[in-house]
Motif scaffolding. Structure first.
Motif, short mmCIF file in Angstrom:
data_model
loop_
_atom_site.label_atom_id
_atom_site.label_comp_id
_atom_site.label_asym_id
_atom_site.label_seq_id
_atom_site.Cartn_x
_atom_site.Cartn_y
_atom_site.Cartn_z
N SER A 64 38.86 33.40 50.45
CA SER A 64 39.39 34.18 49.34
C SER A 64 40.19 35.35 49.92
CB SER A 64 38.25 34.70 48.48
OG SER A 64 37.50 35.64 49.23
N VAL A 65 41.04 35.95 49.10
CA VAL A 65 41.83 37.10 49.57
C VAL A 65 40.89 38.19 50.09
CG1 VAL A 65 43.40 38.95 48.86
CG2 VAL A 65 43.78 36.63 48.06
N LYS B 149 39.71 37.20 53.42
CA LYS B 149 40.82 37.31 54.39
C LYS B 149 40.97 38.76 54.85
CE LYS B 149 43.96 33.72 52.72
NZ LYS B 149 45.19 33.51 51.95
N HIS C 4 41.72 43.30 45.00
CA HIS C 4 41.46 42.32 46.08
C HIS C 4 41.98 40.92 45.73
CE1 HIS C 4 37.48 44.85 46.43
NE2 HIS C 4 38.55 45.57 46.71
N LYS C 5 43.06 40.83 44.95
CA LYS C 5 43.53 39.51 44.56
C LYS C 5 44.75 39.05 45.36
CE LYS C 5 40.44 38.82 41.42
NZ LYS C 5 39.22 38.23 41.99
N LYS C 6 45.43 40.03 45.95
CA LYS C 6 46.64 39.70 46.72
C LYS C 6 46.62 40.49 48.03
CE LYS C 6 49.78 40.88 43.66
NZ LYS C 6 51.11 41.20 43.13
N VAL C 7 47.30 39.95 49.01
CA VAL C 7 47.48 40.72 50.25
C VAL C 7 48.65 41.67 50.00
CG1 VAL C 7 48.08 40.65 52.69
CG2 VAL C 7 46.58 38.90 51.73
#
Ligand SMILES: [Zn+2]
Length: 273
Positions: A10-11, A14, A228-231
């Motif tokens: 998961s992001v 990561k 915490h859904k995208k880098v």
């Protein structure tokens, strides 16, 4: 389900993994920099010690020369005194005034010669005194430098010994973490890290700012980071940003600076054991 977990993190995972990787890499960097300065300092001291030894030898040679001059002049004095004695004995048997005058002049000349030699001896002895002081000062400097060198050398040995084990452990951890991160993300992380002056590819948000370049992060971006859904990367320096909570950092603890001191003090504690 299990297959999915293995294939892709998961992001959140990561980012966490990247941050762990960053922490290990920073520790390796820090070890390298700790060691990096000491060998130079040791080298400098060794050079200075070599220079001092040459200097002391040169001063000793000068002292030897002055001492030789003193004993040469003393020999000259002895010779002159012998001549004076011989001339004085000859004075008893002079046959005429001319002979008397010649002998008197010789005696006077030799007496002056003795005075001159005495003057030169005094001068040389003064020089010897000065050179002895100069030598003493350099010998003291040499001792100080040698003591300092011993300290630096053992410090360096300790660090090398200490960091060797730690670094081996860190390198294994780095390898392990790297396999968990997908190659594209890992490659861009490495690229960011390489271009960053402090070797940081991922930083946590600090007082509403990027922990790498310290530029303010707009509120919406901060919210996105917290999700915490995208880098998300810093729009100024390009470093990957992580929510401090996710990174396992307590938000009331400010800064990279503090983080480093903490690490150092842990290292020192280990030294003291
Ligand atoms: Zn930045």
């Amino acid at each position: 389900m299990a297959r999915r977990e293995n294939a892709e993190l998961s992001v959140e995972e990561k980012l966490k993994t990247l941050f762990q990787l960053q922490t290990s890499l920073s520790a390796i960097d820090e070890n390298k920099s700790l060691r990096g300065e000491l060998p130079l300092e040791v080298q400098d001291l060794e050079d200075e010690i070599e220079g001092l030894k040459i200097r002391i030898e040169k001063i000793q040679n000068e002292i030897d020369e002055f001492q030789k001059a003193v004993s040469d002049r003393k020999a000259d004095i002895l010779e002159a005194q012998t001549s004076v004695m011989r001339y004085k004995n000859q004075l008893d048997d002079v046959k005429n005034n001319r002979e008397y005058d010649t002998l008197s002049k010789e005696i006077e000349f030799q007496t002056l010669e003795i005075e001159l030699c005495n003057k030169k001896i005094r001068e040389a002895q003064q020089k010897i005194k000065e050179k002895m002081l100069e030598k003493e000062k350099n010998v003291n400097d040499l001792e100080d430098h040698e003591n300092e060198l011993d300290l630096k050398r053992s410090e360096l040995d300790d660090i090398i010994e200490e960091t060797r084990a730690e670094e081996d452990r860190l390198k294994i951890k780095v390898k392990e973490l790297e396999t968990k991160i997908d190659p594209r993300l890992l490659a861009s992380f490495k690229r960011i890290r390489k271009n960053a002056r402090n070797g940081l590819g991922i930083v946590y948000v600090q007082r509403d700012a990027c922990g790498g370049c310290f530029n303010k992060i707009p509120p919406q971006r901060q919210l996105d980071i917290k999700m915490h859904k995208k880098v998300i990367v810093c729009e100024y320096c390009g470093r990957i940003l992580i929510d401090p909570e996710l990174a396992g950092i307590k938000t009331d603890k400010p800064g990279e600076e503090k983080k480093k001191t903490r690490k150092r003090s842990i290292r020192r504690k280990k030294d003291e054991e």
